[in-house]
Design a protein around this motif. Sequence first.
Motif, PDB file in Angstrom:
ATOM      1  N   VAL A 247       0.840  -1.203   0.000  1.00 52.58           N
ATOM      2  CA  VAL A 247       0.000   0.000   0.000  1.00 52.58           C
ATOM      3  C   VAL A 247       0.874   1.251   0.000  1.00 52.58           C
ATOM      4  N   PHE A 248       1.869   1.289   0.884  1.00 52.11           N
ATOM      5  CA  PHE A 248       2.725   2.473   0.986  1.00 52.11           C
ATOM      6  C   PHE A 248       3.574   2.663  -0.271  1.00 52.11           C
ATOM      7  N   ILE A 249       4.178   1.573  -0.770  1.00 52.31           N
ATOM      8  CA  ILE A 249       5.047   1.686  -1.942  1.00 52.31           C
ATOM      9  C   ILE A 249       4.241   2.047  -3.186  1.00 52.31           C
ATOM     10  N   THR A 250       3.048   1.443  -3.336  1.00 52.06           N
ATOM     11  CA  THR A 250       2.223   1.731  -4.509  1.00 52.06           C
ATOM     12  C   THR A 250       1.777   3.183  -4.536  1.00 52.06           C
ATOM     13  N   GLN A 251       1.479   3.740  -3.374  1.00 52.10           N
ATOM     14  CA  GLN A 251       0.992   5.125  -3.323  1.00 52.10           C
ATOM     15  C   GLN A 251       2.132   6.142  -3.271  1.00 52.10           C
ATOM     16  N   LEU A 252       3.366   5.670  -3.137  1.00 49.97           N
ATOM     17  CA  LEU A 252       4.479   6.600  -2.964  1.00 49.97           C
ATOM     18  C   LEU A 252       4.669   7.562  -4.142  1.00 49.97           C
ATOM     19  N   ALA A 264       9.983  13.841 -10.334  1.00 50.84           N
ATOM     20  CA  ALA A 264      10.264  12.402 -10.367  1.00 50.84           C
ATOM     21  C   ALA A 264      11.437  12.035  -9.467  1.00 50.84           C
ATOM     22  N   SER A 265      12.413  12.932  -9.346  1.00 51.43           N
ATOM     23  CA  SER A 265      13.575  12.618  -8.507  1.00 51.43           C
ATOM     24  C   SER A 265      13.187  12.531  -7.032  1.00 51.43           C
ATOM     25  N   VAL A 266      12.152  13.260  -6.624  1.00 50.70           N
ATOM     26  CA  VAL A 266      11.703  13.213  -5.231  1.00 50.70           C
ATOM     27  C   VAL A 266      11.125  11.839  -4.906  1.00 50.70           C
ATOM     28  N   TYR A 267      10.374  11.268  -5.848  1.00 51.74           N
ATOM     29  CA  TYR A 267       9.857   9.904  -5.638  1.00 51.74           C
ATOM     30  C   TYR A 267      11.008   8.926  -5.423  1.00 51.74           C
ATOM     31  N   THR A 268      12.031   9.018  -6.267  1.00 49.00           N
ATOM     32  CA  THR A 268      13.195   8.141  -6.115  1.00 49.00           C
ATOM     33  C   THR A 268      13.874   8.360  -4.766  1.00 49.00           C
ATOM     34  N   PHE A 269      13.923   9.608  -4.329  1.00 49.07           N
ATOM     35  CA  PHE A 269      14.532   9.950  -3.039  1.00 49.07           C
ATOM     36  C   PHE A 269      13.739   9.318  -1.888  1.00 49.07           C
ATOM     37  N   ASP A 342       9.536   9.913   9.659  1.00 51.17           N
ATOM     38  CA  ASP A 342       8.447   8.929   9.732  1.00 51.17           C
ATOM     39  C   ASP A 342       8.664   7.796   8.748  1.00 51.17           C
ATOM     40  N   LEU A 343       9.002   8.141   7.516  1.00 53.40           N
ATOM     41  CA  LEU A 343       9.189   7.131   6.479  1.00 53.40           C
ATOM     42  C   LEU A 343      10.362   6.218   6.811  1.00 53.40           C
ATOM     43  N   LEU A 344      11.473   6.823   7.270  1.00 51.52           N
ATOM     44  CA  LEU A 344      12.658   6.041   7.606  1.00 51.52           C
ATOM     45  C   LEU A 344      12.395   5.107   8.775  1.00 51.52           C
ATOM     46  N   LEU A 345      11.817   5.617   9.864  1.00 53.70           N
ATOM     47  CA  LEU A 345      11.621   4.789  11.054  1.00 53.70           C
ATOM     48  C   LEU A 345      10.522   3.750  10.857  1.00 53.70           C
ATOM     49  N   MET A 346       9.499   4.081  10.069  1.00 51.79           N
ATOM     50  CA  MET A 346       8.501   3.067   9.740  1.00 51.79           C
ATOM     51  C   MET A 346       9.173   1.892   9.035  1.00 51.79           C
ATOM     52  N   ALA A 347      10.119   2.187   8.139  1.00 47.08           N
ATOM     53  CA  ALA A 347      10.826   1.133   7.427  1.00 47.08           C
ATOM     54  C   ALA A 347      11.778   0.373   8.350  1.00 47.08           C
ATOM     55  N   ALA A 399     -14.687   5.225  -1.435  1.00 46.79           N
ATOM     56  CA  ALA A 399     -14.780   5.954  -0.170  1.00 46.79           C
ATOM     57  C   ALA A 399     -14.206   7.370  -0.263  1.00 46.79           C
ATOM     58  N   LYS A 400     -13.523   7.665  -1.363  1.00 46.04           N
ATOM     59  CA  LYS A 400     -12.976   9.015  -1.614  1.00 46.04           C
ATOM     60  C   LYS A 400     -11.962   9.453  -0.555  1.00 46.04           C
ATOM     61  N   LEU A 401     -11.181   8.496  -0.035  1.00 44.35           N
ATOM     62  CA  LEU A 401     -10.113   8.872   0.889  1.00 44.35           C
ATOM     63  C   LEU A 401      -8.980   9.540   0.114  1.00 44.35           C
ATOM     64  N   SER A 402      -8.294  10.450   0.775  1.00 44.98           N
ATOM     65  CA  SER A 402      -7.073  11.010   0.199  1.00 44.98           C
ATOM     66  C   SER A 402      -5.931  10.023   0.430  1.00 44.98           C
ATOM     67  N   ILE A 403      -4.792  10.252  -0.241  1.00 48.29           N
ATOM     68  CA  ILE A 403      -3.630   9.375  -0.042  1.00 48.29           C
ATOM     69  C   ILE A 403      -3.200   9.365   1.429  1.00 48.29           C
ATOM     70  N   PRO A 404      -3.033  10.520   2.096  1.00 48.42           N
ATOM     71  CA  PRO A 404      -2.666  10.472   3.526  1.00 48.42           C
ATOM     72  C   PRO A 404      -3.697   9.730   4.372  1.00 48.42           C
ATOM     73  N   GLN A 405      -4.977   9.871   4.055  1.00 43.57           N
ATOM     74  CA  GLN A 405      -6.007   9.154   4.814  1.00 43.57           C
ATOM     75  C   GLN A 405      -5.902   7.649   4.592  1.00 43.57           C
ATOM     76  N   LEU A 406      -5.584   7.241   3.361  1.00 40.49           N
ATOM     77  CA  LEU A 406      -5.394   5.814   3.091  1.00 40.49           C
ATOM     78  C   LEU A 406      -4.214   5.268   3.894  1.00 40.49           C
ATOM     79  N   LEU A 407      -3.126   6.019   3.948  1.00 41.37           N
ATOM     80  CA  LEU A 407      -1.956   5.574   4.711  1.00 41.37           C
ATOM     81  C   LEU A 407      -2.266   5.504   6.209  1.00 41.37           C
TER      82      LEU A 407
END
Length: 629
Positions: A247-252, A264-269, A342-347, A399-407
């Motif tokens: 879910v997280f990687i697909t929505q990243l 696009a470089s930010v996604y890679t980052f 958040d992203l680093l520590l979640m991983a 359900a019309k959730l936003s990406i942050p709401q889905l996460l």
Amino acid sequence: MSSSNQFALLKSRRFAPFFWTQALGAFNDNVFKNALVIMAVYQIAAHDPARATSYTNMAAALFIAPFLLFSATSGQLSDKFDKAKLAQLVKVMEVGIMLIALFAFLAKSIPLLMTLLFMMGLHSTLFGPLKYGLLPQVLDSRELVGGNGLIEMATFLAILLGQTLGAVLINIPDTGAWLVGGACILTAVAGLASSLRMPPVPAPDPDLKINWNPFSESWNNLSYIRGNRAVLLSCMGISWFWFFGSVFITQLPTYAQSIIGGNASVYTFLLAVFSLGIGIGSLLCERLSGHKVEIGLVPFGSIGMTLFGADLYFAKPDLAVAHDLTIAALLVQPWIWRVLVDLLLMAVFSGFFIVPLFALIQTRSDPARRSRVIAANNILNALFMVVAAGLSVLLLGVAKLSIPQLLLATALMNAVVAIYIYTLVPEFLMRFLSWILVNTLYRIKLDGLDHIPDEGPALLVSNHVSFMDALIIGGSVRRPVRFVMYYKIFNIPLLSFIFRTAKAIPIAGYKENPELLAKAFDEVDAELAQGNLVCIFPEGGLTKDGEIAEFKAGLERILERRPVPVVPLALRGLWGSIFSRRDSALGRARLPRRFRSRIGLAAGAAVEPAAATADLLQQRVSALRGADA
């Protein structure tokens, strides 16, 4: 020989060729797959969004389909044949696929590229059970967590580097297709060369008759894990990890573009930060677990996944104001550092979650069926990823959730699933609580615990120094241990919850409660009959002077009913701790003198039941303890 440092395995021929073989395979998968998607979406279907979306979904489906269709067959092959030879054949297949891929990239043939993507999915399907089934055969128990950590670290870094290289090469004008095809061929050849250096890995079940029906064999594989509750729940936990992670990687990409406002470089980052976190968490597992399979890290990991996954919503809940930001422009935004942490520590916590579960499956599975158990796990992983994709579509579209709401919703679901799993397998929660308590208060030196059998019943006998003894032993022995303990200790507030969760057996003296005494002996016999470890403290109570008291004859009564090997244990360095009776015996308040003090737990050679008298075992425990009480 066992290595005390997981990185030393990279110099060992029994591990290093396999490590590079699997890392190069994961890298090549992602170079090919990402280059294909970018060519299809941004070059061939650049002006047709519906067609581009169709290609993306088709690519995801074709890559995951072999895991559902052929994992069962793959598991059988890995159990029946030499895993090194099987790895070499898989790598030959990869070279052939990549030779055709060069032509397909040059011709920009989407049908052929999609067919080859399916074949690469099949390549990964064949390698999966082989990969995790091989590790317990070439590594000893103290290396298994470190080896799994290295594999997980390498896999996620290979995914990151492969996706990055595939994207960079395919976007080079005129020569991009040549460069991608050439890189894939060279990587496949390097993987084949590495596999040829792998030493033979004997087949665990060479007489296995292959069932070529993927549907009936998939059901058989799932049946294997249903018979072992801990393995089943571990497989479910790993599958949930892939649900959560997918879910997280697909929505990243969308999160990076619409929520953060990056290019696009930010996604890679962001992908690099996530992959780095997984790698760090995977490597730290060995240090935190003390070279053993420590399932206490699993609840620890799930807590971090929930907290930091949920905080991503609060760190940046709204759509971006500015767009097409570069990495440099993004890093000056004050809110981005909370997102990155958040992203680093979640991983990192995801690494704590996944590595012990893989190691648990490897150690608790029947060696002759281990690869088929891994195959069943892969089937469940694929199913959970499909469900994750479908649920994401529903929550975002219906359900019309936003990406942050889905996460946020996914992180909260993680908490619910974790709680459910830990109620089904209390051992996970008990080990977590024991691990936190013991590793906060002490530094433990373990000696001779390999004398405790990896399977089958055994009686452990130990001196009794403090109220923490059961937690120290239970948190150090790799297998679950059922403790027999004085009922007044069993009923101590807070610790009682841990003892009950660990299925400890309360006992009382004959004069205090003869019914409880008889029940305790019956429960001990039942646990031994089921092939479990049972630990008793034959002194009958905590030492009052630091010396070992006379061992009671109750242990001989246990062995008369159920003759099993007896392993002597000795606790060292606990006399004088806040949880011993030293201060109360002297009339002083119990005050801790040493924080994180050094203690020890030593095990001696097993004693046959016919020779295991109370006097002999007292002598063995005293010798193990030595002068250090």
